[in-house]
Motif scaffolding. Sequence first.
Motif, PDB file in Angstrom:
ATOM      1  N   GLN A 509       8.215 -26.634  -3.614  1.00  0.00           N
ATOM      2  CA  GLN A 509       8.898 -26.929  -2.363  1.00  0.00           C
ATOM      3  C   GLN A 509       7.942 -26.718  -1.196  1.00  0.00           C
ATOM      4  N   TYR A 510       8.310 -27.258  -0.054  1.00  0.00           N
ATOM      5  CA  TYR A 510       7.638 -26.988   1.223  1.00  0.00           C
ATOM      6  C   TYR A 510       8.665 -26.412   2.187  1.00  0.00           C
ATOM      7  N   GLY A 511       9.655 -27.230   2.554  1.00  0.00           N
ATOM      8  CA  GLY A 511      10.842 -26.694   3.213  1.00  0.00           C
ATOM      9  C   GLY A 511      10.762 -26.458   4.698  1.00  0.00           C
ATOM     10  N   GLY A 512       9.618 -26.796   5.347  1.00  0.00           N
ATOM     11  CA  GLY A 512       9.475 -26.518   6.771  1.00  0.00           C
ATOM     12  C   GLY A 512      10.280 -27.450   7.647  1.00  0.00           C
ATOM     13  N   PRO A 513      10.438 -27.090   8.930  1.00  0.00           N
ATOM     14  CA  PRO A 513      11.264 -27.884   9.854  1.00  0.00           C
ATOM     15  C   PRO A 513      10.857 -29.352   9.908  1.00  0.00           C
ATOM     16  N   SER A 599       1.297 -23.354   2.197  1.00  0.00           N
ATOM     17  CA  SER A 599       1.519 -23.245   3.641  1.00  0.00           C
ATOM     18  C   SER A 599       2.965 -22.810   3.894  1.00  0.00           C
ATOM     19  N   TYR A 600       3.775 -23.633   4.593  1.00  0.00           N
ATOM     20  CA  TYR A 600       5.176 -23.249   4.765  1.00  0.00           C
ATOM     21  C   TYR A 600       5.843 -23.078   3.398  1.00  0.00           C
ATOM     22  N   GLY A 601       5.398 -23.856   2.419  1.00  0.00           N
ATOM     23  CA  GLY A 601       5.907 -23.690   1.062  1.00  0.00           C
ATOM     24  C   GLY A 601       5.532 -22.350   0.463  1.00  0.00           C
ATOM     25  N   GLY A 602       4.370 -21.814   0.883  1.00  0.00           N
ATOM     26  CA  GLY A 602       3.999 -20.463   0.453  1.00  0.00           C
ATOM     27  C   GLY A 602       4.893 -19.422   1.094  1.00  0.00           C
ATOM     28  N   MET A 607       9.611 -15.758   0.711  1.00  0.00           N
ATOM     29  CA  MET A 607      10.958 -15.459   1.200  1.00  0.00           C
ATOM     30  C   MET A 607      11.992 -15.598   0.088  1.00  0.00           C
ATOM     31  N   SER A 608      11.818 -16.610  -0.750  1.00  0.00           N
ATOM     32  CA  SER A 608      12.777 -16.844  -1.833  1.00  0.00           C
ATOM     33  C   SER A 608      12.695 -15.759  -2.906  1.00  0.00           C
ATOM     34  N   MET A 609      11.482 -15.303  -3.175  1.00  0.00           N
ATOM     35  CA  MET A 609      11.306 -14.248  -4.183  1.00  0.00           C
ATOM     36  C   MET A 609      11.783 -12.886  -3.685  1.00  0.00           C
ATOM     37  N   SER A 610      11.990 -12.761  -2.374  1.00  0.00           N
ATOM     38  CA  SER A 610      12.476 -11.488  -1.816  1.00  0.00           C
ATOM     39  C   SER A 610      13.814 -11.663  -1.103  1.00  0.00           C
ATOM     40  N   GLU A 611      14.539 -12.710  -1.482  1.00  0.00           N
ATOM     41  CA  GLU A 611      15.843 -12.998  -0.862  1.00  0.00           C
ATOM     42  C   GLU A 611      16.896 -11.977  -1.230  1.00  0.00           C
ATOM     43  N   GLY A 612      16.727 -11.330  -2.377  1.00  0.00           N
ATOM     44  CA  GLY A 612      17.674 -10.308  -2.791  1.00  0.00           C
ATOM     45  C   GLY A 612      18.309 -10.602  -4.129  1.00  0.00           C
ATOM     46  N   ARG A 613      18.383 -11.856  -4.495  1.00  0.00           N
ATOM     47  CA  ARG A 613      18.922 -12.237  -5.800  1.00  0.00           C
ATOM     48  C   ARG A 613      17.743 -12.549  -6.718  1.00  0.00           C
ATOM     49  N   PRO A 614      17.549 -11.800  -7.801  1.00  0.00           N
ATOM     50  CA  PRO A 614      16.346 -11.887  -8.641  1.00  0.00           C
ATOM     51  C   PRO A 614      16.377 -13.084  -9.593  1.00  0.00           C
ATOM     52  N   ARG A 617      11.250 -15.632 -12.019  1.00  0.00           N
ATOM     53  CA  ARG A 617      10.418 -14.822 -12.909  1.00  0.00           C
ATOM     54  C   ARG A 617       9.016 -14.641 -12.325  1.00  0.00           C
ATOM     55  N   CYS A 618       8.530 -15.673 -11.610  1.00  0.00           N
ATOM     56  CA  CYS A 618       7.203 -15.591 -11.005  1.00  0.00           C
ATOM     57  C   CYS A 618       7.103 -16.593  -9.866  1.00  0.00           C
ATOM     58  N   GLY A 619       6.041 -16.448  -9.083  1.00  0.00           N
ATOM     59  CA  GLY A 619       5.816 -17.369  -7.991  1.00  0.00           C
ATOM     60  C   GLY A 619       4.356 -17.395  -7.582  1.00  0.00           C
ATOM     61  N   VAL A 620       3.943 -18.519  -7.008  1.00  0.00           N
ATOM     62  CA  VAL A 620       2.582 -18.684  -6.494  1.00  0.00           C
ATOM     63  C   VAL A 620       2.690 -19.131  -5.043  1.00  0.00           C
ATOM     64  N   ALA A 621       2.134 -18.330  -4.140  1.00  0.00           N
ATOM     65  CA  ALA A 621       2.152 -18.650  -2.710  1.00  0.00           C
ATOM     66  C   ALA A 621       0.723 -18.955  -2.263  1.00  0.00           C
ATOM     67  N   ILE A 622       0.492 -20.203  -1.846  1.00  0.00           N
ATOM     68  CA  ILE A 622      -0.840 -20.640  -1.438  1.00  0.00           C
ATOM     69  C   ILE A 622      -0.891 -20.754   0.081  1.00  0.00           C
ATOM     70  N   ALA A 623      -1.856 -20.083   0.695  1.00  0.00           N
ATOM     71  CA  ALA A 623      -2.079 -20.114   2.149  1.00  0.00           C
ATOM     72  C   ALA A 623      -0.793 -19.877   2.931  1.00  0.00           C
ATOM     73  N   PRO A 624      -0.046 -18.813   2.622  1.00  0.00           N
ATOM     74  CA  PRO A 624       1.262 -18.640   3.256  1.00  0.00           C
ATOM     75  C   PRO A 624       1.203 -17.900   4.594  1.00  0.00           C
ATOM     76  N   PRO A 625       1.968 -18.335   5.597  1.00  0.00           N
ATOM     77  CA  PRO A 625       2.283 -17.430   6.705  1.00  0.00           C
ATOM     78  C   PRO A 625       3.134 -16.297   6.138  1.00  0.00           C
ATOM     79  N   THR A 626       2.997 -15.113   6.704  1.00  0.00           N
ATOM     80  CA  THR A 626       3.827 -14.002   6.241  1.00  0.00           C
ATOM     81  C   THR A 626       4.564 -13.321   7.387  1.00  0.00           C
ATOM     82  N   CYS A 627       4.172 -13.628   8.615  1.00  0.00           N
ATOM     83  CA  CYS A 627       4.891 -13.166   9.802  1.00  0.00           C
ATOM     84  C   CYS A 627       4.558 -14.132  10.925  1.00  0.00           C
ATOM     85  N   TRP A 628       5.582 -14.651  11.600  1.00  0.00           N
ATOM     86  CA  TRP A 628       5.326 -15.661  12.626  1.00  0.00           C
ATOM     87  C   TRP A 628       4.645 -15.085  13.859  1.00  0.00           C
ATOM     88  N   ARG A 629       4.530 -13.773  13.966  1.00  0.00           N
ATOM     89  CA  ARG A 629       3.741 -13.189  15.047  1.00  0.00           C
ATOM     90  C   ARG A 629       2.259 -13.545  14.899  1.00  0.00           C
TER      91      ARG A 629
END
Length: 730
Positions: A509-513, A599-602, A607-614, A617-629
């Motif tokens: 997924q990418y999922g950005g605006p 990118s936004y997909g990262g 965000m999806s892996m830490s949404e709260g519902r487990p 099983r695994c994930g790969v985040a490539i070049a991800p933003p991690t805080c919009w600050r």
Amino acid sequence: MKKLIIGAMMLAAVAQMSAAGKLDLKEITKGTFREATIAAVTPMSDGETYAQISADGKQIVQYSFKTGKQVAVLFDVEKARGAKLKKIDDYVMSPTGKRLLIQTETKSIYRRSFTAVYYIYHVANNKLEPLSDGGPQQTPVWSPDGEQVAFVRDNNIHLVKLLYNNAESQVTKDGKFNEVINGIPDWVNEEEFSFNSSMVFTADSRQIVWIRYDESQVKEFSMPMFHLDAEDKGAYAYTYKYPKAGDDNSKVSLMSYDIKSHQTRQMQLPLDADGYIPRIVTTSDPAKVLAFTLNRHQDCLRVYAVNPLSTTCKLIVEDKVDKYINENVFANLVVTDKHLVLTSERDGYNHIYLYNLNGQLMRSVAQPSNLVVTEVYGYNDMTGDLYFAGYNGGPTDQKVFVSHKDGKVDCLTNREGCSSAIFSSDFRNFLSVWSDMNHPTVYTLCNNQGKTQTTLVDNKELADKYASYDMGTKELFSFQTGEGVQLMGYMVKPKDFDPNRKYPVVMYQYGGPGSQQVLNAWNIGMGRQGAILEQYLCQQGYICVCVDNRGTGGRGAEFEKCTYLRLGELEARDQVEAALWLGKQSYVDKDRIGIWGWSYGGWNTLMSMSEGRPVFRCGVAIAPPTCWRFYDTVYTERFMRTPKENASGYDEVCPIARAEKLHGALLLVHGLADDNVHYQNSAVYMDALVQADKDFRQLVYTNKNHSIFGGNTRNHLFRQCINFMNENLK
């Protein structure tokens, strides 16, 4: 003995056929499945022809818009007199067609900016000569009379007068690296408003109008770079101006230069101290240049008619919308001799609005009401026909349309799939570009009734090659989440799919605006090229899925802008809901679902892996933003406002804040020289994971930017990602 030999030969043949049916990752990443394309097409002013660079980069060839046949060679490196070149990278046709600017020795700076060495080619006498001897140039612009060229070097504007033996003069003197820029945008304006030139001539060729960027107060950011030669043990920092959310931007002003009197003036453009000038466009009136401005919140677009001599600026159009102006308004604006075409989501969907050059609204193209405009190709002042592309009846199939003066809208490409177009200058013909999920791109020439006149490229050879491998099936689907939201996706199943078997799933997924990944088009998937990486994973025993979450485009402003001020919250919720829905399918192993994105997909992956519902099983985040600050002002504040205005949106809704909730094995990938999403994002997030006692793996690419490519890099990157999924999902 003879029978044994024949048997061995048959077994070898079967083995060879089997091997031929399996995809090889290195072959994929080196472009074996890349399409044949028609690129860099320039419609000629005669309305009958277009120009294109030859495949070997040695010629500029002119073709008929009706037949596709060659009618002339406009330029040939081996036959041109004067300067000697090996090949050309691009060209810029003069308005009169008498000359061309030939681009060579191109060196990339950022996503759209570059330097190059340009030559002036005189068609009449076949002569080639340097544009300037002072060093490489940026963004040369022809004057309307074709007798002058303005370009930028070292942040200053220079002017070459062809009638005066190519005499060169320097228009501005205050340009300085990391302080003042004239005529080309700074990093954030280039990246987020999608342009690399911010200067124009007036219609009478007597004045240059440009945007001046004072970035002296913009904070610097430094990236470590390493010499890769073993004999050179040094390292250095690349430092440039990068405004992060809430920080100072460049101070922009609009300037003009009178070529005859050598007088420089500043326009009286009404602009907030922290406002933007995303575009300037010349008109057919020498006393009128259009300047487009945005406030910092980007919810109010204003268009001014600027007089470069008097410096006065008259407001002619104002568009205020809820939340934010969609950035594609600038990519799709059209200015003709008499009209201005703008898109707007003011009524909930992206529609077209036609104004005269005094700002009077002449008509809109807003029927049917759920029509979503994606591209504007042009407006014919003579006939009143307006040509565009968009979605009508769903966000997966794009078609080309014409809106007539009487309001009637006709579809010119009725075939299912995604179509786009390049029109001739008189709009009588167009190059149609079409594909769907199962057919690579086909390029045809059509008349303005949509009738095909000839096929230029059908990519049949690629289609046959694709079919010779064990490729799975691709299909679109939709489902409803637990919150009652209808989402759309596509699924790639293995060729030997067994509905009674439980398959692991990899979700891309990418999922950005405003983005879209779920399209009935060929170039879908992480590696594009017919979802070729997804097909490779299917051969490893996976089902591959992509779902467009809330916030994505093609479905109107309400669906797209519901993520405003809290980017990542609803997007992650929808990806989790997609995984839950998949887990209920009889052929999916709900305990073996992975997710990845770039990118936004990262960001969305984390965000999806830490949404709260487990569910992952695994994930790969490539070049991800991690805080919009940590991200730039223009993009971030468009959707989030500033950190001061929206602290909770920045600090509560981000992977760093949710590090303790991370569930599943994680591979974190980043380029160390990423000028877009800085490595800082991954570095700070990793520390949060360490403090939360979460295990993870990290993969860093030396001197690689946001695209992480070059040499064997992509092959290595995707091999690591897929090996990681195999370890955790097999």
